[in-house]
Design an enzyme around this catalytic site. Sequence first.
Site, PDB file in Angstrom:
ATOM      1  N   PRO A 128      10.343  46.797 -46.124  1.00 15.87           N
ATOM      2  CA  PRO A 128       9.163  47.657 -46.121  1.00 15.87           C
ATOM      3  C   PRO A 128       9.606  49.099 -45.925  1.00 15.87           C
ATOM      4  CG  PRO A 128       9.406  46.596 -43.969  1.00 15.87           C
ATOM      5  CD  PRO A 128      10.514  46.056 -44.852  1.00 15.87           C
TER       6      PRO A 128
ATOM      7  N   ALA B 232       7.825  52.986 -45.793  1.00 11.49           N
ATOM      8  CA  ALA B 232       6.676  53.876 -45.919  1.00 11.49           C
ATOM      9  C   ALA B 232       6.967  54.920 -46.988  1.00 11.49           C
ATOM     10  CB  ALA B 232       6.400  54.545 -44.571  1.00 11.49           C
TER      11      ALA B 232
ATOM     12  N   GLN C 119       2.700  44.419 -43.645  1.00  8.01           N
ATOM     13  CA  GLN C 119       3.124  44.824 -42.305  1.00  8.01           C
ATOM     14  C   GLN C 119       2.069  45.711 -41.642  1.00  8.01           C
ATOM     15  OE1 GLN C 119       6.174  47.948 -41.372  1.00  8.01           O
ATOM     16  NE2 GLN C 119       7.385  46.193 -40.715  1.00  8.01           N
TER      17      GLN C 119
ATOM     18  N   CYS D 176       9.315  51.110 -36.015  1.00  2.42           N
ATOM     19  CA  CYS D 176       9.177  52.494 -36.472  1.00  2.42           C
ATOM     20  C   CYS D 176       9.575  53.465 -35.357  1.00  2.42           C
ATOM     21  CB  CYS D 176       7.744  52.762 -36.933  1.00  2.42           C
ATOM     22  SG  CYS D 176       7.575  54.438 -37.564  1.00  2.42           S
TER      23      CYS D 176
ATOM     24  N   LYS E 249       9.289  42.704 -37.108  1.00  4.48           N
ATOM     25  CA  LYS E 249      10.471  43.485 -37.481  1.00  4.48           C
ATOM     26  C   LYS E 249      10.737  44.490 -36.375  1.00  4.48           C
ATOM     27  CE  LYS E 249      12.493  46.093 -41.285  1.00  4.48           C
ATOM     28  NZ  LYS E 249      12.476  47.487 -40.847  1.00  4.48           N
TER      29      LYS E 249
ATOM     30  N   GLY F  39      19.670  46.480 -42.546  1.00  4.47           N
ATOM     31  CA  GLY F  39      20.477  47.646 -42.213  1.00  4.47           C
ATOM     32  C   GLY F  39      21.808  47.658 -42.919  1.00  4.47           C
ATOM     33  N   ASP F  40      21.949  48.646 -43.812  1.00  7.46           N
ATOM     34  CA  ASP F  40      23.229  48.921 -44.479  1.00  7.46           C
ATOM     35  C   ASP F  40      23.693  47.799 -45.400  1.00  7.46           C
ATOM     36  OD1 ASP F  40      23.006  51.110 -42.836  1.00  7.46           O
ATOM     37  OD2 ASP F  40      24.586  50.498 -41.455  1.00  7.46           O
TER      38      ASP F  40
ATOM     39  N   GLY G  19      16.910  47.925 -48.139  1.00  7.13           N
ATOM     40  CA  GLY G  19      15.974  49.040 -48.185  1.00  7.13           C
ATOM     41  C   GLY G  19      16.468  50.163 -49.066  1.00  7.13           C
ATOM     42  N   ARG G  20      17.169  51.117 -48.464  1.00  6.85           N
ATOM     43  CA  ARG G  20      17.508  52.350 -49.186  1.00  6.85           C
ATOM     44  C   ARG G  20      18.308  52.103 -50.451  1.00  6.85           C
ATOM     45  NH1 ARG G  20      19.858  55.112 -44.005  1.00  6.85           N
ATOM     46  NH2 ARG G  20      20.281  52.901 -43.659  1.00  6.85           N
TER      47      ARG G  20
HETATM   48  C1  LIG Z   1      11.846  55.906 -46.205  1.00  6.29           C
HETATM   49  C2  LIG Z   1      11.869  54.732 -45.270  1.00  6.29           C
HETATM   50  C3  LIG Z   1      10.675  54.194 -44.831  1.00  6.29           C
HETATM   51  C4  LIG Z   1      10.661  53.092 -43.977  1.00  6.29           C
HETATM   52  N1  LIG Z   1       9.463  52.540 -43.612  1.00  6.29           N
HETATM   53  C5  LIG Z   1       9.457  51.384 -42.882  1.00  6.29           C
HETATM   54  C6  LIG Z   1       8.235  50.714 -42.611  1.00  6.29           C
HETATM   55  O1  LIG Z   1       7.148  51.122 -43.036  1.00  6.29           O
HETATM   56  N2  LIG Z   1       8.292  49.581 -41.857  1.00  6.29           N
HETATM   57  C7  LIG Z   1       9.483  49.090 -41.375  1.00  6.29           C
HETATM   58  O2  LIG Z   1       9.487  48.058 -40.704  1.00  6.29           O
HETATM   59  N3  LIG Z   1      10.644  49.688 -41.654  1.00  6.29           N
HETATM   60  C8  LIG Z   1      10.670  50.808 -42.395  1.00  6.29           C
HETATM   61  N4  LIG Z   1      11.863  51.384 -42.734  1.00  6.29           N
HETATM   62  C9  LIG Z   1      13.124  50.738 -42.304  1.00  6.29           C
HETATM   63  C10 LIG Z   1      13.641  49.786 -43.386  1.00  6.29           C
HETATM   64  O3  LIG Z   1      12.750  48.716 -43.592  1.00  6.29           O
HETATM   65  C11 LIG Z   1      15.022  49.238 -43.023  1.00  6.29           C
HETATM   66  O4  LIG Z   1      14.935  48.453 -41.869  1.00  6.29           O
HETATM   67  C12 LIG Z   1      16.035  50.355 -42.795  1.00  6.29           C
HETATM   68  O5  LIG Z   1      15.949  51.347 -43.807  1.00  6.29           O
HETATM   69  C13 LIG Z   1      17.477  49.820 -42.766  1.00  6.29           C
HETATM   70  O6  LIG Z   1      17.791  49.169 -43.951  1.00  6.29           O
HETATM   71  P1  LIG Z   1      18.636  49.872 -45.172  1.00  6.29           P
HETATM   72  O7  LIG Z   1      19.946  50.324 -44.582  1.00  6.29           O
HETATM   73  O8  LIG Z   1      18.788  48.741 -46.157  1.00  6.29           O
HETATM   74  O9  LIG Z   1      17.826  51.007 -45.675  1.00  6.29           O
HETATM   75  C14 LIG Z   1      11.878  52.502 -43.549  1.00  6.29           C
HETATM   76  C15 LIG Z   1      13.084  53.054 -43.999  1.00  6.29           C
HETATM   77  C16 LIG Z   1      13.090  54.148 -44.843  1.00  6.29           C
HETATM   78  C17 LIG Z   1      14.404  54.701 -45.325  1.00  6.29           C
END
Ligand SMILES: Cc1cc2nc3c(=O)[nH]c(=O)nc-3n(C[C@H](O)[C@H](O)[C@H](O)COP(=O)(O)O)c2cc1C
Length: 353
Positions: free
Chosen positions: A24, A26, A78, A108, A147, A209-210, A232-233
């Site tokens: 997820p 935002a 969520q 968050c 989460k 994460g990562d 995510g990213r």
């Molecule tokens: C732009 C952005 C918005 C995010 N919004 C949410 C969110 O709405 N709810 C949530 O649980 N995590 C949110 N996250 C966290 C991600 O779900 C994830 O846990 C985090 O980015 C680590 O994973 P990654 O390294 O694959 O990006 C957000 C992350 C980013 C970068």
Amino acid sequence: MNIDLAERWFLGGVEIPSRLVLAPMAGVSVQAFRRQGRRYGAGLVCSEMVSVAGIQHRNERTLGYLRVAADEHPLAIQIFGSEPSAMAEATRMVAAAGADIVDVNFGCPVKKVTKTGAGASVLDDPDHACRLVSAVAEATELPVSVKMRRGVQDGSRTCLEVGPRLVEAGAASLTLHPRSAKQMYTGSADHSLTAELVTLVDVPVIASGDIVSRARAQSVLATTGAAAVMVGRAAQGNPWALREIMGDGREPSREEVVAELLLFIRETVRELGEQRAFGFLKKFYGWYLGRGRFPRPFKQELVTLPSLADVERRLLAAAPGARFVLERLLDEVPDPEDEILLDALPISLYGGG
Ligand SMILES: Cc1cc2nc3c(=O)[nH]c(=O)nc-3n(C[C@H](O)[C@H](O)[C@H](O)COP(=O)(O)O)c2cc1C
């Protein structure tokens, strides 16, 4: 490493067809993002965090986040909030909207959210965290997932104390993003905590994460015992990262990249309307066209164009063959005509909560 990402698993009673979950995010996880994620191998997708207060006040934009398309399932929606009865009411709305799973945000780190007693700050009050999860679990038959971050402060191990209690309170799955809230997105995700959490609970744990590659996904799954990894990213403007994690490492052609971006633009316009989509989409141009796929001045030019029709024209001029790829995509992707429309949500049923 002998880890099969295509293996199915169950979250509560919900079958998840792969061990890859789309995070997820935002401002990112619109329907177009989630549907694309499903097409590229994610077994589960999730809405961005939806404000319980916004649902309570029937805020139009908030209710828009509850729109579910037929081809998104399985899908988690969520919610974030700080008050059990409001969480319960929001849960009933989320279920009515057609979600398969209700996900609770205890991750968050943003001030605007934590200062209201929601998001990661809840982790500092485990009793309250449990009350919120119980309220959600009691309000629905759907499985409830949570989460969370590792805790609020750097080095915190709060997730290991709170996690098992959340399961007792009714959580059918836990997702851990093992950074502290204070860290935001700096440093790295410490998945040794994920491995510890897995040993403490008897529900599936999702590692977030990562996770940026198949190699990383497999090593995190192997070393933590998690049921799935969340991406995510790495998937922003880059569904091909999901494809690579699932085992197909082909680089997309320019035509494929442009066609996916064009489809994304069209679907987002349908969801948000032209005016909102115009601003929303700007960050996606760099994400799609970066990674050495297109020259920087081209991306910069797109954000200066006056309308989305101009953006489409410019993209097609840069990769004319994308037209045919787009036609094929439009044939393959079903029209979301089965979408539960907002008008059909039983809003009055829950009026006054
Ligand atoms: C732009 C952005 C918005 C995010 N919004 C949410 C969110 O709405 N709810 C949530 O649980 N995590 C949110 N996250 C966290 C991600 O779900 C994830 O846990 C985090 O980015 C680590 O994973 P990654 O390294 O694959 O990006 C957000 C992350 C980013 C970068």
